[in-house]
Design an enzyme around this catalytic site. Structure first.
Site, PDB file in Angstrom:
ATOM      1  N   PRO A 282      -7.307   8.957   3.779  1.00 31.51           N
ATOM      2  CA  PRO A 282      -6.142   8.401   3.087  1.00 31.51           C
ATOM      3  C   PRO A 282      -4.891   8.462   3.962  1.00 31.51           C
ATOM      4  CG  PRO A 282      -6.611  10.609   2.291  1.00 31.51           C
ATOM      5  CD  PRO A 282      -7.706  10.267   3.247  1.00 31.51           C
ATOM      6  N   GLY A 283      -4.093   7.420   3.905  1.00 30.06           N
ATOM      7  CA  GLY A 283      -2.799   7.421   4.587  1.00 30.06           C
ATOM      8  C   GLY A 283      -1.708   7.252   3.547  1.00 30.06           C
ATOM      9  N   ARG A 284      -1.615   6.022   3.060  1.00 30.30           N
ATOM     10  CA  ARG A 284      -0.568   5.658   2.105  1.00 30.30           C
ATOM     11  C   ARG A 284      -0.481   6.602   0.901  1.00 30.30           C
ATOM     12  NH1 ARG A 284       1.141   0.497   1.523  1.00 30.30           N
ATOM     13  NH2 ARG A 284      -0.751  -0.217   2.550  1.00 30.30           N
ATOM     14  N   ARG A 319       7.453  -3.865   5.556  1.00 28.90           N
ATOM     15  CA  ARG A 319       6.473  -4.161   4.500  1.00 28.90           C
ATOM     16  C   ARG A 319       6.869  -5.328   3.590  1.00 28.90           C
ATOM     17  NH1 ARG A 319       5.073  -1.381   0.863  1.00 28.90           N
ATOM     18  NH2 ARG A 319       2.908  -2.011   0.927  1.00 28.90           N
ATOM     19  N   TYR A 323       4.034  -8.038   4.180  1.00 27.60           N
ATOM     20  CA  TYR A 323       2.993  -8.009   3.132  1.00 27.60           C
ATOM     21  C   TYR A 323       3.520  -8.471   1.775  1.00 27.60           C
ATOM     22  CZ  TYR A 323       1.172  -4.530   6.509  1.00 27.60           C
ATOM     23  OH  TYR A 323       0.760  -3.869   7.632  1.00 27.60           O
ATOM     24  N   CYS A 350      18.728 -10.666  12.154  1.00 27.40           N
ATOM     25  CA  CYS A 350      19.061 -12.085  12.242  1.00 27.40           C
ATOM     26  C   CYS A 350      17.834 -12.962  12.011  1.00 27.40           C
ATOM     27  CB  CYS A 350      19.663 -12.375  13.615  1.00 27.40           C
ATOM     28  SG  CYS A 350      20.180 -14.065  13.809  1.00 27.40           S
TER      29      CYS A 350
END
Ligand SMILES: *Cc1c(COP(=O)(O)O)cnc(C)c1O
Length: 426
Positions: A282-284, A319, A323, A350
């Site tokens: 697991p990361g998130r 993100r 995504y 920009c």
């Protein structure tokens, strides 16, 4: 972890308005207790079952050394993708035997670093398998490997984070895995130890993990039928978190994940009369909710939309742009004020696409207000850049009212540091 007092947002027992004054903005703020609680949730859930499970934290989600140290002391192993991430985990004190070196494109140097470090390697292609065997033989060392499987399952997530589809660049096609295992058994200095998959990220409908487990265990059976043996099966990461307030209560937990995976995993082990270790990456779901991004409002503009322009952009949090991800936004110095207007929060980069949050009801926003973007611990700082000549921001760790700087703000010097002007122009 988010508390409100005196109209100010409190995070980890600290007034974030004071934090922003002391450390400047933009600023990533991580709460140690949330981080630990998220890891412990995995650990206690899976240690209360008969299957021996090891949790390899996915370093790419957030590679801050202080966070890695905390996770190491809680008992995390690591999933790394590069010599750089490997070095971070070593510095954090994670033992080589609990590190898996992943990736679909590893150079000979990458492979050499992995073999010399004594970590396991997840092999993503036959090319890599042969190269790894050659490198290990040349170094006179053996290396344990896992075969990265493309299980051909489709989680219901953004296309850029579905990694186990048959058209995905990751993994060896399902039907080629057994022959590749057989080739590995014949090659010198590589020892087949596991099968590995990772089907995607931010998965909220977790039934797909059951499907992936079924497929992986079917492969385990075929590997054993051919007389080969394994030590572990690694089912990757990907558990989603509730980014939207309304999702927080219903987002899947490690317990939900265990209930989907373990019955399938254990049934097949019983049938085959074998015992394998389960690895998860697991990361998130470990770091995501541990962190907020503080950013100052530079302008409020009434135009086609009500724009709130803040001093962070996709240079620091990509993100939303990459995504279409949703992050809750809070006006951190006005937390008790009624949301009264619709705003679109945009960054300082920009690019017209530099939109952090679309059409949010917020209290009346003014220049100088402080905005907190929530749940930014995963794929936030770790995906940051210096685009537009913006040095990366600082990170602090908060814990029960205490504050530590865990990464200092980059300077303009850092933008220039490695650049060279050819002598003929000087
Ligand atoms: C990115 C990645 C993970 C972590 O995914 P999360 O969605 O953050 O849990 C785990 N394993 C592999 C191989 C990965 O590429």
């Amino acid at each position: 972890m988010v508390k409100e007092e005196n109209n100010h947002l409190f995070f980890g027992g600290v007034d974030v308005v004071e934090l922003a004054e002391r450390y400047g903005t933009p600023l990533y703020v991580t709460d140690e207790n949330t981080l630990k609680a998220n890891f412990r949730n995995y650990k206690s859930t899976f240690s209360s079952t008969t299957t021996i499970t090891d949790i390899y934290y996915a370093v790419k989600a957030n590679g801050n050394l202080a966070l890695l140290k905390i996770l190491a002391s809680e008992g995390a192993g690591a999933d790394v993708f590069s010599p750089g991430e490997l070095e971070l985990t070593k510095l954090a004190g994670i033992l080589a035997e609990r590190i898996l070196f992943n990736g679909n494109s590893k150079s000979d140097d990458d492979l050499r670093t992995a073999v010399e470090s004594g970590v396991r390697v997840s092999v993503d292609s036959v090319d890599e398998l042969r190269a790894l065997s050659a490198v290990a033989t040349e170094l006179g060392k053996e290396v344990e490997i896992a075969i990265r499987v493309n299980p051909d399952v489709s989680p219901d997530v953004h296309a850029k984070i579905a990694t186990g589809l048959k058209e995905s660049k990751f993994g060896i096609p399902f039907h080629d895995v057994v022959p590749v295992c057989e080739e590995a058994e014949k090659l010198p200095n590589v020892l087949l130890a596991g099968l590995h998959c990772h089907i995607g990220s931010q998965i909220l409908d977790i039934s797909v993990f059951g499907e992936a487990t079924e497929k992986m265990m079917a492969l385990v059976e075929r590997v054993y039928e051919r007389g080969m043996k394994l030590k572990f099966v690694d089912l990757g990461g990907g558990l989603g978190i509730g980014y939207r307030q309304a999702e927080k209560a219903t987002a899947p937990t490690p317990k939900d994940l265990a209930e989907v995976i373990l019955p399938v995993f254990e049934k097949k082990m019983q049938e085959l009369g074998i015992s394998l270790k389960l690895v998860l990456e697991p990361g998130r779901s470990i770091v995501g909710a541990s962190t907020i991004l503080l950013s100052r409002v530079n302008a409020v503009k009434r135009a086609y939309k009500n724009f709130v322009a803040i001093d962070a952009g996709f240079n620091l949090l990509i993100r939303p742009v990459m995504y279409d991800a949703y992050h809750e936004v809070v006006v951190a110095n006005k937390v008790n004020e009624q949301a009264s207007e619709l705003y679109t929060v945009v960054g300082s980069v920009c690019e017209a696409g530099d939109i952090m949050a679309k059409d949010r009801m917020l209290p009346k926003v003014e220049r100088g207000d402080l905005v907190a973007i929530l749940d930014t611990g995963a794929y936030g700082f770790s995906m940051s850049s210096q685009y537009n000549g913006r040095p990366r921001c600082a990170e602090v760790l908060v814990c029960d009212g205490k504050v530590d700087l865990i990464r200092s703000r980059e300077s303009i010097e850092d933008l220039i540091r490695n650049q060279e002007i050819p002598a003929r122009f000087i």
